[in-house]
Design a protein around this motif. Sequence first.
Motif, PDB file in Angstrom:
ATOM      1  N   TYR A 266       0.846  -1.187   0.000  1.00 56.90           N
ATOM      2  CA  TYR A 266       0.000   0.000   0.000  1.00 56.90           C
ATOM      3  C   TYR A 266       0.886   1.243   0.000  1.00 56.90           C
ATOM      4  O   TYR A 266       1.834   1.336   0.781  1.00 56.90           O
ATOM      5  N   SER A 267       0.538   2.177  -0.857  1.00 57.65           N
ATOM      6  CA  SER A 267       1.300   3.421  -0.932  1.00 57.65           C
ATOM      7  C   SER A 267       0.589   4.505  -0.124  1.00 57.65           C
ATOM      8  O   SER A 267      -0.534   4.894  -0.465  1.00 57.65           O
ATOM      9  N   PRO A 268       1.200   4.997   0.949  1.00 58.95           N
ATOM     10  CA  PRO A 268       0.562   6.058   1.740  1.00 58.95           C
ATOM     11  C   PRO A 268       0.455   7.340   0.918  1.00 58.95           C
ATOM     12  O   PRO A 268       1.349   7.675   0.141  1.00 58.95           O
ATOM     13  N   ILE A 269      -0.646   8.045   1.079  1.00 57.02           N
ATOM     14  CA  ILE A 269      -0.834   9.313   0.369  1.00 57.02           C
ATOM     15  C   ILE A 269      -1.768  10.214   1.150  1.00 57.02           C
ATOM     16  O   ILE A 269      -2.717   9.747   1.783  1.00 57.02           O
ATOM     17  N   SER A 270      -1.471  11.498   1.136  1.00 58.74           N
ATOM     18  CA  SER A 270      -2.355  12.487   1.759  1.00 58.74           C
ATOM     19  C   SER A 270      -3.326  12.997   0.705  1.00 58.74           C
ATOM     20  O   SER A 270      -2.907  13.523  -0.331  1.00 58.74           O
ATOM     21  N   LEU A 271      -4.603  12.810   0.958  1.00 61.18           N
ATOM     22  CA  LEU A 271      -5.626  13.300   0.041  1.00 61.18           C
ATOM     23  C   LEU A 271      -6.116  14.661   0.502  1.00 61.18           C
ATOM     24  O   LEU A 271      -6.588  14.810   1.634  1.00 61.18           O
ATOM     25  N   THR A 272      -5.990  15.635  -0.372  1.00 65.86           N
ATOM     26  CA  THR A 272      -6.398  16.994  -0.032  1.00 65.86           C
ATOM     27  C   THR A 272      -7.538  17.430  -0.935  1.00 65.86           C
ATOM     28  O   THR A 272      -7.814  16.811  -1.962  1.00 65.86           O
TER      29      THR A 272
ATOM     30  N   ASN B  31      -9.956  12.775  -6.687  1.00 64.41           N
ATOM     31  CA  ASN B  31      -8.588  12.779  -6.145  1.00 64.41           C
ATOM     32  C   ASN B  31      -8.097  11.360  -5.838  1.00 64.41           C
ATOM     33  O   ASN B  31      -6.904  11.074  -5.928  1.00 64.41           O
ATOM     34  N   VAL B  32      -8.998  10.459  -5.528  1.00 58.42           N
ATOM     35  CA  VAL B  32      -8.607   9.059  -5.349  1.00 58.42           C
ATOM     36  C   VAL B  32      -8.207   8.458  -6.701  1.00 58.42           C
ATOM     37  O   VAL B  32      -7.199   7.748  -6.806  1.00 58.42           O
ATOM     38  N   SER B  33      -8.980   8.747  -7.739  1.00 59.98           N
ATOM     39  CA  SER B  33      -8.664   8.242  -9.080  1.00 59.98           C
ATOM     40  C   SER B  33      -7.318   8.748  -9.561  1.00 59.98           C
ATOM     41  O   SER B  33      -6.515   7.995 -10.142  1.00 59.98           O
ATOM     42  N   GLU B  34      -7.048  10.016  -9.331  1.00 60.60           N
ATOM     43  CA  GLU B  34      -5.772  10.597  -9.761  1.00 60.60           C
ATOM     44  C   GLU B  34      -4.607   9.926  -9.051  1.00 60.60           C
ATOM     45  O   GLU B  34      -3.570   9.626  -9.668  1.00 60.60           O
ATOM     46  N   ALA B  35      -4.771   9.683  -7.759  1.00 61.65           N
ATOM     47  CA  ALA B  35      -3.696   9.047  -6.986  1.00 61.65           C
ATOM     48  C   ALA B  35      -3.447   7.621  -7.474  1.00 61.65           C
ATOM     49  O   ALA B  35      -2.288   7.203  -7.634  1.00 61.65           O
ATOM     50  N   LYS B  36      -4.507   6.880  -7.737  1.00 64.87           N
ATOM     51  CA  LYS B  36      -4.333   5.493  -8.184  1.00 64.87           C
ATOM     52  C   LYS B  36      -3.718   5.433  -9.578  1.00 64.87           C
ATOM     53  O   LYS B  36      -2.894   4.551  -9.872  1.00 64.87           O
ATOM     54  N   PHE B  37      -4.097   6.353 -10.453  1.00 57.54           N
ATOM     55  CA  PHE B  37      -3.525   6.351 -11.795  1.00 57.54           C
ATOM     56  C   PHE B  37      -2.026   6.629 -11.738  1.00 57.54           C
ATOM     57  O   PHE B  37      -1.225   5.909 -12.353  1.00 57.54           O
ATOM     58  N   LYS B  38      -1.661   7.625 -10.975  1.00 57.46           N
ATOM     59  CA  LYS B  38      -0.252   8.037 -10.918  1.00 57.46           C
ATOM     60  C   LYS B  38       0.624   6.987 -10.238  1.00 57.46           C
ATOM     61  O   LYS B  38       1.719   6.660 -10.721  1.00 57.46           O
ATOM     62  N   LEU B  39       0.169   6.444  -9.110  1.00 57.73           N
ATOM     63  CA  LEU B  39       1.007   5.558  -8.307  1.00 57.73           C
ATOM     64  C   LEU B  39       0.921   4.102  -8.717  1.00 57.73           C
ATOM     65  O   LEU B  39       1.805   3.307  -8.396  1.00 57.73           O
ATOM     66  N   ILE B  40      -0.162   3.724  -9.419  1.00 54.74           N
ATOM     67  CA  ILE B  40      -0.379   2.294  -9.681  1.00 54.74           C
ATOM     68  C   ILE B  40      -0.564   1.991 -11.169  1.00 54.74           C
ATOM     69  O   ILE B  40       0.193   1.209 -11.750  1.00 54.74           O
TER      70      ILE B  40
ATOM     71  N   ILE C 250      -3.584   2.189  -2.478  1.00 54.23           N
ATOM     72  CA  ILE C 250      -3.164   3.327  -1.649  1.00 54.23           C
ATOM     73  C   ILE C 250      -3.805   3.216  -0.271  1.00 54.23           C
ATOM     74  O   ILE C 250      -4.838   2.566  -0.098  1.00 54.23           O
ATOM     75  N   THR C 251      -3.167   3.841   0.691  1.00 59.33           N
ATOM     76  CA  THR C 251      -3.776   3.996   2.010  1.00 59.33           C
ATOM     77  C   THR C 251      -3.739   5.495   2.353  1.00 59.33           C
ATOM     78  O   THR C 251      -2.675   6.065   2.592  1.00 59.33           O
ATOM     79  N   PRO C 252      -4.894   6.134   2.313  1.00 59.05           N
ATOM     80  CA  PRO C 252      -4.913   7.597   2.439  1.00 59.05           C
ATOM     81  C   PRO C 252      -4.972   8.086   3.881  1.00 59.05           C
ATOM     82  O   PRO C 252      -5.462   7.392   4.770  1.00 59.05           O
ATOM     83  N   ASP C 253      -4.436   9.269   4.082  1.00 56.83           N
ATOM     84  CA  ASP C 253      -4.770  10.012   5.294  1.00 56.83           C
ATOM     85  C   ASP C 253      -5.419  11.319   4.862  1.00 56.83           C
ATOM     86  O   ASP C 253      -5.317  11.723   3.697  1.00 56.83           O
ATOM     87  N   PHE C 254      -6.094  11.967   5.784  1.00 56.47           N
ATOM     88  CA  PHE C 254      -6.934  13.117   5.438  1.00 56.47           C
ATOM     89  C   PHE C 254      -6.535  14.334   6.287  1.00 56.47           C
ATOM     90  O   PHE C 254      -7.102  14.562   7.359  1.00 56.47           O
ATOM     91  N   PRO C 255      -5.553  15.104   5.832  1.00 55.26           N
ATOM     92  CA  PRO C 255      -5.061  16.239   6.634  1.00 55.26           C
ATOM     93  C   PRO C 255      -6.124  17.296   6.903  1.00 55.26           C
ATOM     94  O   PRO C 255      -6.085  17.963   7.938  1.00 55.26           O
TER      95      PRO C 255
END
Length: 825
Positions: free
Chosen positions: A269-275, A606-615, A811-816
């Motif tokens: 799992y790739s950690p990522i901050s979703l903003t 923003n979840v879709s963008e993160a998955k496309f870029k990282l995976i 991904i495993t997101p955190d929510f700042p």
Amino acid sequence: MRDVIGHLVKPYHAIQRPMSWSLFPSFRYNAQRARKKGYGEEDNISFSCGRFKPTQTDGHKTNQMGQEEHFDVLTKSGHKTGLSKPRSVVHRDGDYHRAVHIWIFAESTQQLLLQKRADWKDSWPGLWDISSAGHVSAGDTSLITARRELQEELGVTLPSDAFELLFVYLQESVTNGGKFIDNELDDVYLVTTLDPIPLEAFTLQESEVSAVKYISVEDYKNLLTKGDPHHVPYNVDGPYGQLFDIITKKYQDNAEARSLLLQKKLNRYSPISLTAELTGVTEEDKEVLVLLIQAARIMDDIFYQQVWCSNSSLREWLNGREQLSELDMLKWKYYSINKSPWSCLDENEAFLTTADSAVKLLPEATKPVAHWKGVEYKAAFPILKPPGANFYPPDMDKMEFESWLESLSEKEKQDAKGFFNVIRRRNDSNSNNSSDLYIIPYSKEYSLNLAKAAELLHKAGDLTSSPSLKRLLHSKADAFLSNDYYDSDIAWMELDSKLDVTIGPYETYEDVLFGYKATFEAFIGIRDDKATAQLKLFGDNLKVLEQNLPMDDKYKSPDVIAAPIRVIQLVYNSGDVKGPQTLAFNLPNDERIVKDRGSSMVMLKNVSEAKFKLILQPIADLCIIKEQCELVDFDSFFTHTICHECCHGIGPHTITLPNGQKSTVRLELQELHSALEEAKADIVGLWALNFLIAKDLLPKSLVKSMYVSFLAGCFRSVRFGLEEAHGKGQALQFNYLFEKGAFVLHPDQTLSVDFDKIEGAVESLGREILTIQAKGDKDAAQKLLEKYGKMTQPLDIALEKLAKVQVPVDITPDFPIVTNLLHKN
């Protein structure tokens, strides 16, 4: 339905191979001992678990009413046939039946409890034996029998979560000149206590047990190996030896090795901050957002309860210990991702054992002993993830549920199979009628949590100035208390607010037994107005797509309604969001609303963008032939995700069966529905994109890129495991299209799309799935999934390449934003 894409496992306790004299030399030894004790072929002797046991002299046992005990007749694989027979007839006919073995194990001393058989017993008088055992009477369940036997023989009363089913042991033997045939399936349970129970705490059943003692696992195994004459013999080299192997394995793994394994699992799992931009959100709505996040956290609490009966106590136990060591910290982190002790990415394989589980104190489990606080036991969890989650009694099977349904009124049947009710036993232990099932609405089962959540939603509804959001929040709060979600789901579909909220019970993926019961979840986001406006095209054309679907016209619905689509930037999620993260969802799943009002979908950009870029992009770089790799782009990926969700809203939902009866696809396909529905949405989504492109409603530049992006996405989804609906559905599609030549494997182990074959293959598969759904044909669905929903060489090649370079699986997101908002408040 949703696009996660995130899963169950094959039975660990697979039925053992039939016993034979050559495999079990102790049987010859036991037969010889039987003859030395004066028993001959004319006597009723059965051989079980590596020991012999003379039956009662009259050949059968009676119950308290003086009637001969009846057993349920089983198939060799352990399924009920629906028949029951007297005990003597079962052994005469050689019918398969069930019994239970219960071993009590003290963790701190690594000892097993043995009972000494009473001196007047017909079989093995005065010898040391298993902690407790007994046959399962007709109508009873294994678990209820195990609890009752322990209470009757030893005076120990324990709840269901103390019993860990280790394996099922099949014993087959013929004695008494072929007149006594014993075909028995033994459910072997382990009860793990923290320390040994004081011997004086036991209340022994004098007719069965004369004494009890503790002995170390290793010493006991050695005695059995040597054939010690004071202990009932078991063949520890045969299948029953699993008992010792399982106990030993639980405690032999060192902390360093386990830490490395858990870290390896976490690295997938790739950690990522979703903003998300809060521009346009008023100060008033920021206060509303805080209340919504607090309500969403309650959805988490309920979901943990829904997954498994002891999940909440395990969660509290692991959280309280995470600071004790690196291993405890890793256990908690990986548990938090999966929200259970079963790993989503490993076919729901357990990554914890009962040795890691919560300790529970039960002061009144036995008679009191001075200066002893009572039984402290480890809350057992099954090695297999329960297919019925915590929606049904853990020992209920399909046959019992369906037999019970026949006794209900039509209204009660609807409730029993409804989204928002759990099934419980009226008498959970010591019951003579284990089929005493009954229905509890969610509003009662989760009343304390839902009352708190309703209060928060009412407060938020009072604060917001958005009329549609106000209506949604108040109606959802009312639904939590009334258990009627119809109006609140309509309000959700009509939501028109900068703050976007989805909260409540929706998806049925956890109910692998039937696919009936909904889990609680929450998605809170900020609407992306520009992206939402761009997607109106898809919702507006649903009716046109329905009328042109590749299936017979008689199955098409004339009543499809345009589906509103909302694009949001996710701020927070909770509840049924475990393992792989949700990209988008199409709701509600209630067929009444789909029929009356259609459905609505939410895209998490923003979840879709993160998955496309990282995976997805790294997957394409490794698995797609170089000439086509550049065709993989975010717009194609996101557009197909949109169409996938749209296509959940078209095709068969409410159907007419061949006998003229009205039903739904979900009810007819049961546990197969989710996987087939995900495959339908995917493949029909591709067909729909091609249709819209042909109508000049989408640019022709999408044609090649959407197919190649879809191919890359196949590997992303299959990595979630084939026990998960999206993964299994994706394997079905990939293998079908590969067989038709639409996907091509090259010598360098990359793949490509054959653009001349892909369109026809997509339409062909779409037609097959849609027709199966329209007919409610579960047999055809089973055959299709068995043929194509499996791992094949091309999939194995791709997944091996991805594992070598450690491309993240998800991904495993955190929510700042949440952290900041809650800190300010």
